[in-house]
Write a protein that holds these residues in place. Sequence first.
Motif, mmCIF file in Angstrom:
data_model
loop_
_atom_site.group_PDB
_atom_site.id
_atom_site.type_symbol
_atom_site.label_atom_id
_atom_site.label_comp_id
_atom_site.label_asym_id
_atom_site.label_seq_id
_atom_site.Cartn_x
_atom_site.Cartn_y
_atom_site.Cartn_z
ATOM 1 N N SER A 1 -2.629 -18.400 48.310
ATOM 2 C CA SER A 1 -1.194 -18.157 48.528
ATOM 3 C C SER A 1 -0.614 -19.003 49.650
ATOM 4 C CB SER A 1 -0.932 -16.670 48.806
ATOM 5 O OG SER A 1 -1.620 -16.239 49.962
ATOM 6 N N ASP B 1 4.038 -14.064 48.801
ATOM 7 C CA ASP B 1 4.158 -13.642 47.407
ATOM 8 C C ASP B 1 4.204 -14.861 46.501
ATOM 9 O OD1 ASP B 1 4.517 -11.789 45.300
ATOM 10 O OD2 ASP B 1 6.685 -12.096 45.366
ATOM 11 N N ASP C 1 3.032 -16.062 42.228
ATOM 12 C CA ASP C 1 2.581 -15.578 40.926
ATOM 13 C C ASP C 1 1.176 -16.088 40.589
ATOM 14 O OD1 ASP C 1 2.992 -18.126 38.920
ATOM 15 O OD2 ASP C 1 4.469 -18.102 40.549
ATOM 16 N N GLU D 1 -0.132 -17.605 37.942
ATOM 17 C CA GLU D 1 -0.262 -18.958 37.388
ATOM 18 C C GLU D 1 -0.260 -20.014 38.502
ATOM 19 O OE1 GLU D 1 2.759 -21.545 34.858
ATOM 20 O OE2 GLU D 1 1.874 -19.936 33.646
ATOM 21 N N THR D 2 0.634 -19.881 39.460
ATOM 22 C CA THR D 2 0.703 -20.831 40.576
ATOM 23 C C THR D 2 -0.573 -20.773 41.406
ATOM 24 O OG1 THR D 2 3.113 -20.652 40.656
ATOM 25 C CG2 THR D 2 2.027 -21.487 42.637
ATOM 26 N N PHE E 1 -5.618 -10.333 42.638
ATOM 27 C CA PHE E 1 -4.353 -9.726 42.192
ATOM 28 C C PHE E 1 -4.551 -8.257 41.814
ATOM 29 C CE2 PHE E 1 -2.745 -14.010 42.020
ATOM 30 C CZ PHE E 1 -1.391 -13.853 42.266
ATOM 31 N N ASP F 1 8.691 -15.169 49.534
ATOM 32 C CA ASP F 1 8.338 -15.993 48.388
ATOM 33 C C ASP F 1 7.671 -17.257 48.932
ATOM 34 O OD1 ASP F 1 8.235 -17.716 46.219
ATOM 35 O OD2 ASP F 1 10.205 -17.150 45.472
ATOM 36 N N ARG G 1 6.387 -19.760 47.079
ATOM 37 C CA ARG G 1 6.330 -20.853 46.111
ATOM 38 C C ARG G 1 7.020 -22.097 46.647
ATOM 39 N NH1 ARG G 1 8.958 -18.099 41.156
ATOM 40 N NH2 ARG G 1 10.106 -17.256 42.906
#
Length: 171
Positions: free
Chosen positions: A18, A110, A112, A114-115, A137, A153, A155
Amino acid sequence: MDVERGRPVVVVMGVSGSGKTTVGRLLARRLDVEYAEGDEFHPPANVAKMTSGSPLDDEDRRHWLDTVAEWIEERLGSGRGGVVSCSALKRRYRDVLRRAGSGVWFLQLDVDLETIEARVAERTGHFMPVSLVESQFAMLEPLGSDERGAVVDARSSPEETAENAAALLAE
């Protein structure tokens, strides 16, 4: 952030991949505090277990979490604060870290599934295999509204994530 004594210790938490290490280092630099890599507190047996593709259980994590909590307690006691990366996936794990003092603040990154799978697949030199990502997860208990900290987030770029976290800490 209102801390009774000194500066807070930020625990950058989340699943493997992450961005805990990268964001943690950037945030520590931004806050001008010491950074500790939580993975370095794992005993060799834990690293060997994860390297072999087996997830850690609560007993494996007990000593590791106690060691991270000792580092946090020392930093809080000195008033210097700090940033440490630590998955802290379950609330009861965070409870162990929180016992170090009232100045503990959690930053949940945070991202997802797939990432994360793509990030972990691209990493080299890390003991956590892609095969364990789903187990991370499955274990994750998101930061509760009654827990001191924030969910961001992750990402976006690590720099942007660290800047957002620093702004949240300043509130």
